[in-house]
Design a protein around this motif. Structure first.
Motif, PDB file in Angstrom:
ATOM      1  N   PRO A  31       0.823  -1.207   0.000  1.00 15.92           N
ATOM      2  CA  PRO A  31       0.000   0.000   0.000  1.00 15.92           C
ATOM      3  C   PRO A  31       0.857   1.256   0.000  1.00 15.92           C
ATOM      4  O   PRO A  31       1.988   1.260   0.496  1.00 15.92           O
ATOM      5  N   ALA A  32       0.319   2.309  -0.561  1.00 18.47           N
ATOM      6  CA  ALA A  32       1.021   3.591  -0.583  1.00 18.47           C
ATOM      7  C   ALA A  32       1.036   4.169   0.830  1.00 18.47           C
ATOM      8  O   ALA A  32       0.067   4.049   1.575  1.00 18.47           O
ATOM      9  N   VAL A  33       2.169   4.784   1.195  1.00 18.66           N
ATOM     10  CA  VAL A  33       2.321   5.361   2.529  1.00 18.66           C
ATOM     11  C   VAL A  33       2.770   6.814   2.381  1.00 18.66           C
ATOM     12  O   VAL A  33       3.758   7.102   1.715  1.00 18.66           O
ATOM     13  N   ASN A  34       2.020   7.717   2.988  1.00 20.38           N
ATOM     14  CA  ASN A  34       2.402   9.123   3.057  1.00 20.38           C
ATOM     15  C   ASN A  34       2.907   9.398   4.465  1.00 20.38           C
ATOM     16  O   ASN A  34       2.339   8.890   5.441  1.00 20.38           O
ATOM     17  N   VAL A  35       3.945  10.219   4.580  1.00 27.13           N
ATOM     18  CA  VAL A  35       4.461  10.620   5.886  1.00 27.13           C
ATOM     19  C   VAL A  35       4.544  12.137   5.910  1.00 27.13           C
ATOM     20  O   VAL A  35       5.163  12.743   5.039  1.00 27.13           O
ATOM     21  N   LYS A  36       3.880  12.722   6.910  1.00 31.91           N
ATOM     22  CA  LYS A  36       3.905  14.169   7.082  1.00 31.91           C
ATOM     23  C   LYS A  36       4.585  14.488   8.407  1.00 31.91           C
ATOM     24  O   LYS A  36       4.580  13.668   9.328  1.00 31.91           O
ATOM     25  N   GLU A  37       5.145  15.681   8.483  1.00 30.41           N
ATOM     26  CA  GLU A  37       5.770  16.119   9.723  1.00 30.41           C
ATOM     27  C   GLU A  37       5.327  17.539  10.023  1.00 30.41           C
ATOM     28  O   GLU A  37       5.261  18.379   9.138  1.00 30.41           O
ATOM     29  N   ASP A  38       5.005  17.787  11.287  1.00 22.91           N
ATOM     30  CA  ASP A  38       4.810  19.157  11.746  1.00 22.91           C
ATOM     31  C   ASP A  38       5.605  19.308  13.034  1.00 22.91           C
ATOM     32  O   ASP A  38       6.377  18.420  13.402  1.00 22.91           O
ATOM     33  N   GLU A  39       5.421  20.398  13.718  1.00 22.25           N
ATOM     34  CA  GLU A  39       6.254  20.646  14.900  1.00 22.25           C
ATOM     35  C   GLU A  39       5.944  19.717  16.060  1.00 22.25           C
ATOM     36  O   GLU A  39       6.778  19.522  16.942  1.00 22.25           O
ATOM     37  N   ASN A  40       4.757  19.090  16.059  1.00 23.06           N
ATOM     38  CA  ASN A  40       4.355  18.236  17.175  1.00 23.06           C
ATOM     39  C   ASN A  40       4.421  16.740  16.904  1.00 23.06           C
ATOM     40  O   ASN A  40       4.486  15.945  17.841  1.00 23.06           O
ATOM     41  N   ALA A  41       4.354  16.328  15.633  1.00 23.67           N
ATOM     42  CA  ALA A  41       4.248  14.893  15.358  1.00 23.67           C
ATOM     43  C   ALA A  41       4.600  14.574  13.906  1.00 23.67           C
ATOM     44  O   ALA A  41       4.623  15.440  13.038  1.00 23.67           O
ATOM     45  N   TYR A  42       4.837  13.272  13.701  1.00 27.89           N
ATOM     46  CA  TYR A  42       4.906  12.692  12.363  1.00 27.89           C
ATOM     47  C   TYR A  42       3.574  11.985  12.168  1.00 27.89           C
ATOM     48  O   TYR A  42       3.038  11.373  13.102  1.00 27.89           O
ATOM     49  N   PRO A 124       3.773  11.074  17.931  1.00 30.61           N
ATOM     50  CA  PRO A 124       4.065  12.371  18.551  1.00 30.61           C
ATOM     51  C   PRO A 124       5.561  12.533  18.849  1.00 30.61           C
ATOM     52  O   PRO A 124       6.244  11.562  19.159  1.00 30.61           O
ATOM     53  N   LYS A 125       6.003  13.762  18.734  1.00 32.74           N
ATOM     54  CA  LYS A 125       7.402  14.059  19.048  1.00 32.74           C
ATOM     55  C   LYS A 125       7.540  14.324  20.546  1.00 32.74           C
ATOM     56  O   LYS A 125       6.596  14.798  21.190  1.00 32.74           O
ATOM     57  N   MET A 126       8.701  13.998  21.073  1.00 31.95           N
ATOM     58  CA  MET A 126       8.972  14.308  22.467  1.00 31.95           C
ATOM     59  C   MET A 126       9.109  15.817  22.605  1.00 31.95           C
ATOM     60  O   MET A 126       9.640  16.485  21.715  1.00 31.95           O
ATOM     61  N   LYS A 127       8.609  16.304  23.716  1.00 32.08           N
ATOM     62  CA  LYS A 127       8.721  17.739  23.974  1.00 32.08           C
ATOM     63  C   LYS A 127      10.177  18.080  24.233  1.00 32.08           C
ATOM     64  O   LYS A 127      10.852  17.434  25.027  1.00 32.08           O
ATOM     65  N   LYS A 128      10.643  19.070  23.531  1.00 24.40           N
ATOM     66  CA  LYS A 128      12.020  19.516  23.728  1.00 24.40           C
ATOM     67  C   LYS A 128      12.076  20.392  24.971  1.00 24.40           C
ATOM     68  O   LYS A 128      11.338  21.367  25.082  1.00 24.40           O
ATOM     69  N   GLU A 129      12.913  19.994  25.874  1.00 26.69           N
ATOM     70  CA  GLU A 129      13.109  20.810  27.064  1.00 26.69           C
ATOM     71  C   GLU A 129      14.275  21.745  26.786  1.00 26.69           C
ATOM     72  O   GLU A 129      15.413  21.301  26.694  1.00 26.69           O
TER      73      GLU A 129
END
Length: 140
Positions: A31-42, A124-129
């Motif tokens: 299957p086709a897979v799209n991956v998006k990224e923003d500041e909070n998550a992939y 989700p991305k880990m919060k950067k401290e």
């Protein structure tokens, strides 16, 4: 007139290539897979038309990688005692793929849902401290 070369090995090589078990693998598609990224998550979007959530498995494997498995069983059958089938189509599709995750993914917060034929996995991305770098500098 051009010379004609009779080559006896070509048909054999061609037949060996086309008539083996590898051809079955070559005709299957993932299957086709799209991956998006923003500041909070992939966000991963896996195209799986007609799939139900019961047929999807998303988990973190022993190596810490994301594992996505889809098993789709579709049986096209209609019982009619007045007719007999000349052709019946059964479709069993299995897909499994492991993905290496970026280091900044919060593995405890991963979620998934199936909607409108798309399996969506939120990583989700880990919060950067941010550490403050202010300090007193001693003057010598």
């Amino acid at each position: 007139m051009l010379p004609v070369f009779k080559n006896s090995w070509f048909p054999t090589v061609f037949d060996d290539f086309m008539n083996n078990d590898m051809m079955a693998c070559a005709t299957t598609t993932a299957p086709a897979v799209n991956v998006k990224e923003d500041e909070n998550a992939y966000t991963m979007e896996v195209a799986a038309p007609g799939i139900k959530k019961e047929f999807c498995r998303v988990h973190i494997n022993d190596d810490g990688n994301l594992s996505i498995a889809i098993e789709n069983k579709m049986e096209h059958k209609e019982e009619d005692k007045k007719q007999h089938y000349l052709r019946r189509e059964f479709s069993y599709t299995n897909y499994q793929q492991n993905y290496s995750l970026p280091e900044d993914v919060n593995k405890e917060g991963i979620s998934a849902k199936v909607e409108n034929g798309i399996l969506t996995v939120i990583l989700p991305k880990m919060k950067k401290e941010e550490t403050k770098v202010s300090r007193m500098i001693e003057i010598s």
